[in-house]
Design an enzyme around this catalytic site. Structure first.
Site, short mmCIF file in Angstrom:
data_model
loop_
_atom_site.label_atom_id
_atom_site.label_comp_id
_atom_site.label_asym_id
_atom_site.label_seq_id
_atom_site.Cartn_x
_atom_site.Cartn_y
_atom_site.Cartn_z
CG ASP A 459 -2.29 0.59 0.95
OD1 ASP A 459 -2.40 1.40 0.02
OD2 ASP A 459 -3.24 0.26 1.67
CG ASP A 523 -9.10 1.98 -0.72
OD1 ASP A 523 -8.52 0.89 -0.94
OD2 ASP A 523 -8.55 2.94 -0.14
#
Length: 730
Positions: A459, A523
């Site tokens: 990430d 997301d």
């Protein structure tokens, strides 16, 4: 010097050297093996203009009287005096070519600058272009911009690019091409949620399956610009460049700088033709993960069904809970279990712990081994979330090395230097600092060496704003250092796959995809939002590289509620997985979820090797997209899989007949609805009809040309529902 002609897959690139510089005469449709005398293309000279024809160079330059955006901006610094040698007159000194690749060198002895351009027209028609500038002089030369550009034909009159935000990445926008410059600038220090993965010019009204399209993509994960530049003489150039900060690239004598690659494709079959060119390139790479049974493709590994724990447990890590989750996942057919954020020291929220890449002994007294063994003993791979490029101020490493935190000041943070504003309570660790880079490498290397980890979810959760090293802008160096971190870890652990996640979809580009095995598209797992996100991500990136998960019934990010059938069909056309506490999925929903997992496994080789097809549907409340086998399918095999999607209510009472594009026109197919089907119970909420069409219940047989030109009468879907259709070759 003879013109250069590269040809591949219906595309030609022609470069003339008659003006002394390399000039792109044509980029577009294949011109055949023989070219005429290019003198027939000599343009007139208008009044009140330069008294000569102005070439549209491979590097447009003011020395040729190009009045548009220049290809090179820079200057020499001599004895403290800047701004010298600001205008080069590059002329071709050598050309080498072999039919699909070429290297062109242009130089200017007066300014002491040379530029080598490398071009490859790949087998599928995708053009790859990059420049390398070398300082042949005796004093430093500062590069402010080196752009890669290509001309488009005069009938390109519309421009399509993509924009977005967090949880709404890659949405299209269109505008007419007019005089002036349309610039898309990314100053995020990463690609950015609003970056344009695709930058396309086309003929009027070009669509999914019709019209001429010229499209580019800049393969770079840092600051960048993409642009269309239209001059008063009617010529339009499209291209891109790395957006360099102040004095980021200063070449010492003999020093060089290479641009990111510009990838470019031409299609006379609309946007789907552009997509085919990109997919062909991706799937021809030696390291690309391909389906093991894909016809005509090298053996590989099927993309495993994934369960990611984030929306199941968030930061609440408990071994017993996670083993229960692993049990439930294995029962459903999950093949990869990924432990998300929260496993390392001090990590109970997003306020602390980043940078301390040690397993938290208070949570995991036996380390990660008990969970890893529980996962792998159930037949699943184990994956782990990391965020190596970031740091919390509340961390042991930040307290020990505050000078490793990125800021704009030449004074280190430990000595009072100012930091950028926080983003998600975190800062950036300075990978340009060799000690900081080595620390991060050593920690991730130790995690991989000491644990049976098959997969990293990597990430990167903030923009790189006011990003500096030693008081100077350093996004360029940070991007290269991050690339090197990926590269070195992959060399040390070649069996570990890496996913690029960046606040969801904020680092999606071909630069990062050269170093990773998939990207996290967004997301947002809301299936309605995902329809658009995945369609336009898939315009460039093949579905096997795009993580696409089923989330909970009510979306974590939008609070919108969707049936499992809609969420499952949406997730099917990517690298399928779940982001959900599946322990709580019981009864009919559990059987339906198990069925969706089985459907994905049944069709994933087709989804991950076939041609992506998007119909041009006149009713803009409906989408029809699918994947068609790349080679003629053997009788009795699935030749295509399509999804009919209703995004909202339609103005029409019924959808009418919709054509099915992309099938072999002379082949016959059996078509059937495979999910939901007429035999399913309690699916009345999917449809709003008194009586369905005849064919979904029993299936139907028709030829490919009939299906394309006449189509099928489609069921009436309720808004935000979908139907999965299977076509079997006869």
């Amino acid at each position: 010097m003879d013109p250069l002609h590269l040809r591949s897959a219906g595309t030609s690139l022609v470069i003339s050297f008659d003006s002394g510089e390399a000039e792109v005469i044509h980029w577009g449709a294949d011109l055949g093996a023989t070219l005429p005398d290019l003198a027939i293309l000599t343009a007139p000279v208008p009044h009140s203009a330069i008294d000569a024809r102005v070439p549209a160079g491979l590097l447009p330059q003011a020395s040729s009287s190009w009045r548009g955006r220049p290809g090179l901006r820079g200057h020499r610094i001599t004895d403290g005096a800047a701004g010298l040698d600001f205008s080069s007159r590059l002329r071709t000194t050598s050309v080498t070519a072999d039919g699909t690749t070429a290297t062109i060198v242009q130089a200017d002895d007066d300014t002491g600058i040379s530029v080598e351009s490398s071009l490859t027209l790949h087998d599928g028609g995708l053009l790859e272009l990059r420049h390398t500038i070398t300082n042949d002089g005796t004093a430093p030369f500062q590069v402010d911009e080196l752009a890669t550009v290509l001309p488009v034909a005069p009938d390109a009159v519309e421009l399509l690019d993509l924009t977005g935000r967090w949880c709404r990445e890659r949405h299209p926008q269109r505008r007419p091409i007019q005089q002036g410059t349309w610039v898309r600038t990314g100053r995020h220090g990463r690609t950015g949620h609003d970056s344009s993965l695709l930058f396309a010019a086309g003929t009027a009204g070009f669509g999914n399956r019709h019209g001429k399209v010229w499209a580019t993509h800049l393969a770079w994960s840092g600051n960048h610009e993409q642009f269309a530049d239209t001059l008063g003489d009617g010529r339009t150039m499209i291209g891109g460049s790395e957006l360099l900060g102040p004095a980021e690239v200063i070449l010492a004598p003999g020093g060089s700088y290479t641009t990111p690659a510009l990838f470019a494709a031409y299609s006379d079959r609309g946007l789907d033709g552009i997509t085919e060119a990109f997919y062909s390139w991706f799937r021809s790479r030696p390291h690309h993960v391909l389906p093991a049974t894909a016809t005509g493709l090298p053996a590989g590994k099927a993309r495993p069904v994934v369960l990611n724990t984030w929306e199941a447990v968030y930061f609440d890590h408990n071994l017993d809970t996670l083993i229960e989750l692993a049990d439930s996942a294995a029962d459903l057919g999950v093949e990869r279990f990924v432990l998300d954020d929260g496993w390392f020291r001090g990590r109970r929220s997003d306020n602390a712990g980043l940078g301390d890449w040690y397993v938290d002994e208070t949570l995991w007294p036996g380390g990660l081994t008990p969970l890893i063994e529980a996962v792998t003993s159930r037949g699943m791979e184990f994956g782990l979330w990391v965020e190596p490029e970031m740091v919390n101020l509340d961390s042991d490493i930040a307290r020990a090395h505050p000078e490793w935190i990125v800021g704009p000041s030449a004074v280190a943070h430990k000595d009072g230097g100012r930091l950028p504003l926080k983003w998600r309570n975190q800062h950036v660790i300075d990978l340009v600092n060799p000690e900081a880079w080595q620390y991060i490498y050593d920690r991730i290397d130790a995690l991989l060496a000491g644990n049976n980890i098959s997969y990293l979810k990597w990430d990167q959760n903030r923009d790189l704003l006011e990003h500096g090293h030693g008081g100077r802008s350093s996004v360029h160096e940070q991007t290269l250092a991050a690339y090197r971190l990926f590269d070195e870890l992959r060399k040390a652990h070649p069996g570990v796959e890496i996913e690029s996640c960046s606040s969801g979809g904020a680092r999606v580009d071909l630069g990062i995809l050269e170093r990773t095995d998939r990207i996290w598209g967004s997301d947002c797992n809301d299936a309605l939002e995902r329809q658009t996100i995945q369609r336009w991500t898939g315009a460039v990136v093949p579905p096997e590289l795009v993580g696409s998960h089923i989330g909970p019934t009510t979306s974590h990010t939008t609070a919108r509620t969707h049936d499992l059938s809609f969420r499952g069909i949406t997730a099917m056309f990517g690298h399928f997985g779940m982001e959900w506490d599946v322990r709580k999925v019981q009864g009919r929903d559990r059987e339906e979820l198990r069925r969706l997992v089985a459907l994905y496994k049944e069709h994933r080789d087709l989804i991950h090797s076939g041609r992506r097809v998007h119909a041009d549907v006149s009713d803009d409340s409906l989408l029809l997209h699918g994947v068609v086998a790349g080679a003629p399918a053997a009788a009795g095999t699935t030749a295509a899989l399509f999804a009919l999607v209703s995004t909202r209510t339609s103005a029409a009472e019924e959808p009418g007949r919709i054509g099915i594009p992309g099938l072999e026109p002379d082949r016959h197919y059996r078509v059937e609805a495979v999910f939901p089907t007429a035999g399913d119970t309690d699916y009345s909420h999917t449809f709003t009809q008194t009586q369905p069409p005849a064919w979904p219940a029993e299936g139907a047989t028709a030829g490919g040309k009939f299906l394309a030109e006449v189509g099928l009468s489609m069921p009436i879907l309720n808004p935000e529902h979908a139907l999965l259709l299977k076509f079997t070759a006869l």
